[in-house]
Design an enzyme around this catalytic site. Sequence first.
Site, PDB file in Angstrom:
ATOM      1  N   THR A  12      50.707  79.719 -98.107  1.00 55.05           N
ATOM      2  CA  THR A  12      49.934  80.646 -97.267  1.00 55.05           C
ATOM      3  C   THR A  12      50.426  82.074 -97.405  1.00 55.05           C
ATOM      4  OG1 THR A  12      49.410  78.946 -95.662  1.00 55.05           O
ATOM      5  CG2 THR A  12      49.376  81.188 -94.852  1.00 55.05           C
ATOM      6  N   SER A  54      51.166  74.172-101.102  1.00 57.64           N
ATOM      7  CA  SER A  54      52.252  73.191-101.250  1.00 57.64           C
ATOM      8  C   SER A  54      51.791  71.764-100.969  1.00 57.64           C
ATOM      9  CB  SER A  54      53.473  73.567-100.411  1.00 57.64           C
ATOM     10  OG  SER A  54      53.294  73.247 -99.069  1.00 57.64           O
ATOM     11  N   THR A  85      54.383  76.135 -96.383  1.00 61.87           N
ATOM     12  CA  THR A  85      55.197  75.505 -95.339  1.00 61.87           C
ATOM     13  C   THR A  85      54.981  73.990 -95.276  1.00 61.87           C
ATOM     14  OG1 THR A  85      53.506  75.882 -93.652  1.00 61.87           O
ATOM     15  CG2 THR A  85      55.200  77.574 -93.900  1.00 61.87           C
ATOM     16  N   ASP A  86      53.818  73.515 -95.769  1.00 58.13           N
ATOM     17  CA  ASP A  86      53.486  72.103 -95.517  1.00 58.13           C
ATOM     18  C   ASP A  86      54.495  71.125 -96.118  1.00 58.13           C
ATOM     19  OD1 ASP A  86      51.315  72.976 -94.130  1.00 58.13           O
ATOM     20  OD2 ASP A  86      49.843  72.551 -95.686  1.00 58.13           O
TER      21      ASP A  86
END
Length: 336
Positions: A12, A54, A85-86
């Site tokens: 992101t 990700s 971040t995932d």
Amino acid sequence: MKKLLLIATGGTIASENEGAGLTPKLSPNALLRYAPRLSRMYSVDAISPLNLDSTNMRPENWLTISACIKENYNHYDGFVISHGTDTMHYTASAISYLVQSSPKPIALTGAQKSITTEDTDARTNLYDAFAYVSDGASHGVSIVFDGRVITGTRARKVRTKSRNAFESVDYPNLALVREGKILRYIPEKKPSAPVFYDRIEGNVAAMKLTPGLGANALKALRGSLEGLVVESFGVGGVPSADGGELLKEIGLWKREGKTVAVTTQVPYEGSDMAVYEVGRRALNEGGVLEAYTMTPETAVVKLMWILGQTRDADEIRRLFYQPVAHDLLSLSDPEE
Ligand code: ASP
């Protein structure tokens, strides 16, 4: 001036929405232009071996990132990996196994909002990650996010939207970053030299037990996997009310030279399989490995790393129970 390398991998933080939903678009230099103080404070180079949401990150991509660190290791004082971040916590675990005992700091960071947006957390997270890796006392692999520095093997994404997306599970934060200054909670001795690994077995997965789940679910995975982490209930056990079918199926995995480990789906405090009969039977009859205080995500990645090194059952067991970068914590009795 510290020489630092930004390894941009997407997420992101580098995303834009051109109509079909957010997707990583920005080049690493474009990322750096949004945080202009960085190039005045440090000598920063940037490369982008990957540009992925990700969600699309795969074990072979972790090898690409670790190879990039290895290639550049002698030329830089520290490394910042920008990442979605995932699955950042999986990648942080993977790099913790692929680049062990690093005296130079390697920090992953990202953002919940694109760096192109006004209310983004990206700029602060980038500044914090660079501040942390520029500090002479920092070393090893960590996630720097929302002002917290979390050991690479102990992080979990616990919020999908808020800035405090990551938490350190059953372990204190290593440090905080406040306005560019480091408040270090756990000072540790710097290791002297890194140890790099360049193999991983990607065919390892986790399966969450749900009440009533049958042996067929495990059987369906046996053909395609080399290792399985079963996310069991409570302190850990394998259901036996089906006449022991699940345990028999686990026996077949073992007979085919595959590894089964058990963890818990409870978020904190880990497993303790010796407590209940359902746990003891899994250990004794099933011969499973126990994840204890490892997070389920870290247990999966550790098994991938181990199976990339060896297929010898005793060696797999030895490596699984050997702590690496605080993945496995020891509980000791109070001293007399
Ligand atoms: N889907 C994004 C990713 O993991 C989410 C993020 O970066 O926050 O790449």
